[in-house]
Design a protein around this motif. Structure first.
Motif, PDB file in Angstrom:
ATOM      1  N   ALA A  16      -7.597   5.805   1.059  1.00 15.53           N
ATOM      2  CA  ALA A  16      -8.211   4.535   1.452  1.00 15.53           C
ATOM      3  C   ALA A  16      -9.379   4.868   2.359  1.00 15.53           C
ATOM      4  O   ALA A  16      -9.296   5.804   3.160  1.00 15.53           O
ATOM      5  CB  ALA A  16      -7.202   3.650   2.172  1.00 15.53           C
ATOM      6  N   PHE A  51      -9.054   1.047  -1.698  1.00 20.73           N
ATOM      7  CA  PHE A  51      -7.636   1.279  -1.432  1.00 20.73           C
ATOM      8  C   PHE A  51      -6.846   1.062  -2.725  1.00 20.73           C
ATOM      9  O   PHE A  51      -7.390   0.578  -3.721  1.00 20.73           O
ATOM     10  CB  PHE A  51      -7.131   0.329  -0.328  1.00 20.73           C
ATOM     11  CG  PHE A  51      -7.489  -1.108  -0.562  1.00 20.73           C
ATOM     12  CD1 PHE A  51      -6.675  -1.940  -1.305  1.00 20.73           C
ATOM     13  CD2 PHE A  51      -8.671  -1.622  -0.043  1.00 20.73           C
ATOM     14  CE1 PHE A  51      -7.020  -3.263  -1.531  1.00 20.73           C
ATOM     15  CE2 PHE A  51      -9.030  -2.943  -0.259  1.00 20.73           C
ATOM     16  CZ  PHE A  51      -8.201  -3.766  -1.007  1.00 20.73           C
ATOM     17  N   GLU A  94     -11.713   6.466   7.672  1.00 20.26           N
ATOM     18  CA  GLU A  94     -10.309   6.212   7.361  1.00 20.26           C
ATOM     19  C   GLU A  94      -9.850   4.939   8.089  1.00 20.26           C
ATOM     20  O   GLU A  94     -10.439   4.549   9.100  1.00 20.26           O
ATOM     21  CB  GLU A  94      -9.450   7.397   7.816  1.00 20.26           C
ATOM     22  CG  GLU A  94      -9.786   8.708   7.130  1.00 20.26           C
ATOM     23  CD  GLU A  94      -9.354   8.724   5.684  1.00 20.26           C
ATOM     24  OE1 GLU A  94      -8.255   8.226   5.376  1.00 20.26           O
ATOM     25  OE2 GLU A  94     -10.129   9.224   4.858  1.00 20.26           O
ATOM     26  N   PRO A  95      -8.791   4.304   7.614  1.00 25.38           N
ATOM     27  CA  PRO A  95      -8.270   3.155   8.360  1.00 25.38           C
ATOM     28  C   PRO A  95      -7.770   3.596   9.739  1.00 25.38           C
ATOM     29  O   PRO A  95      -7.214   4.689   9.878  1.00 25.38           O
ATOM     30  CB  PRO A  95      -7.100   2.668   7.505  1.00 25.38           C
ATOM     31  CG  PRO A  95      -7.139   3.416   6.234  1.00 25.38           C
ATOM     32  CD  PRO A  95      -8.035   4.582   6.400  1.00 25.38           C
ATOM     33  N   LYS A 125      -2.696   2.018   9.132  1.00 21.50           N
ATOM     34  CA  LYS A 125      -2.318   1.889   7.726  1.00 21.50           C
ATOM     35  C   LYS A 125      -0.812   1.929   7.630  1.00 21.50           C
ATOM     36  O   LYS A 125      -0.176   2.879   8.071  1.00 21.50           O
ATOM     37  CB  LYS A 125      -2.930   3.025   6.900  1.00 21.50           C
ATOM     38  CG  LYS A 125      -2.594   2.977   5.417  1.00 21.50           C
ATOM     39  CD  LYS A 125      -3.242   4.140   4.679  1.00 21.50           C
ATOM     40  CE  LYS A 125      -2.834   4.147   3.226  1.00 21.50           C
ATOM     41  NZ  LYS A 125      -3.375   5.290   2.506  1.00 21.50           N
ATOM     42  N   MET A 174      -3.742  -2.796   6.392  1.00 23.45           N
ATOM     43  CA  MET A 174      -4.712  -1.746   6.731  1.00 23.45           C
ATOM     44  C   MET A 174      -5.760  -2.368   7.624  1.00 23.45           C
ATOM     45  O   MET A 174      -6.192  -3.495   7.391  1.00 23.45           O
ATOM     46  CB  MET A 174      -5.397  -1.204   5.480  1.00 23.45           C
ATOM     47  CG  MET A 174      -4.677  -0.096   4.800  1.00 23.45           C
ATOM     48  SD  MET A 174      -5.768   0.644   3.590  1.00 23.45           S
ATOM     49  CE  MET A 174      -4.678   0.632   2.202  1.00 23.45           C
ATOM     50  N   PHE A 221       0.862  -1.174   0.000  1.00 24.04           N
ATOM     51  CA  PHE A 221       0.000   0.000   0.000  1.00 24.04           C
ATOM     52  C   PHE A 221       0.897   1.222   0.000  1.00 24.04           C
ATOM     53  O   PHE A 221       1.982   1.201   0.569  1.00 24.04           O
ATOM     54  CB  PHE A 221      -0.868   0.053   1.272  1.00 24.04           C
ATOM     55  CG  PHE A 221      -1.802  -1.110   1.439  1.00 24.04           C
ATOM     56  CD1 PHE A 221      -2.903  -1.255   0.613  1.00 24.04           C
ATOM     57  CD2 PHE A 221      -1.595  -2.040   2.441  1.00 24.04           C
ATOM     58  CE1 PHE A 221      -3.775  -2.318   0.781  1.00 24.04           C
ATOM     59  CE2 PHE A 221      -2.462  -3.100   2.615  1.00 24.04           C
ATOM     60  CZ  PHE A 221      -3.550  -3.252   1.782  1.00 24.04           C
TER      61      PHE A 221
END
Length: 121
Positions: free
Chosen positions: A53, A90, A65-66, A69, A74, A47
């Motif tokens: 994402a 993502f 949002e994650p 990350k 994630m 990533f």
């Protein structure tokens, strides 16, 4: 001669379709772990920290949002998802830095199991 033209036309239609195959497809793995959605990648892929994402509740505005990350993993909080369908989005890149491609998964959590939601026809 007629068959040659048909064959040539067929090649012009098939070759672009083959050349558009995505090398990152199938390299992501999404699992449910309690109230967390965990996305990992196979070796050779990562990533990008700067890429967007998010987890989007279908039919609602905004995204989550994650909660974690990094280049290998994630994690999204899905404690508020319940039985609603959602989309997780993502970008996946290969480690050789030749391609980055967007990924989306349409999912739902039913009876504490992750279920893929089929696209409407």
């Amino acid at each position: 001669m007629k068959y040659f033209k048909v064959l040539l036309l067929s090649l012009f239609l098939v070759i672009p379709a083959i050349s558009q195959a995505r090398i990152t497809d199938g390299k992501d793995h999404i699992k449910l772990s309690g109230k967390k959605l965990v996305v990992t990648l196979e070796k050779g892929f990562h990533f990008v920290m700067e890429s967007p994402a998010g987890l989007y509740m279908d039919g609602e505005m905004g995204s989550a949002e994650p909660v974690k990350k990094d280049t290998e993993k994630m994690i999204f909080d899905v404690s508020k998802v319940q039985d609603k369908s959602f989309t997780v989005s993502f970008y996946v890149c290969d480690d050789q830095k030749t391609v980055c491609e967007s990924h989306e998964a349409h999912l739902k959590i039913q009876k504490n199991k992750l279920v893929k939601v089929e696209a409407e026809k």
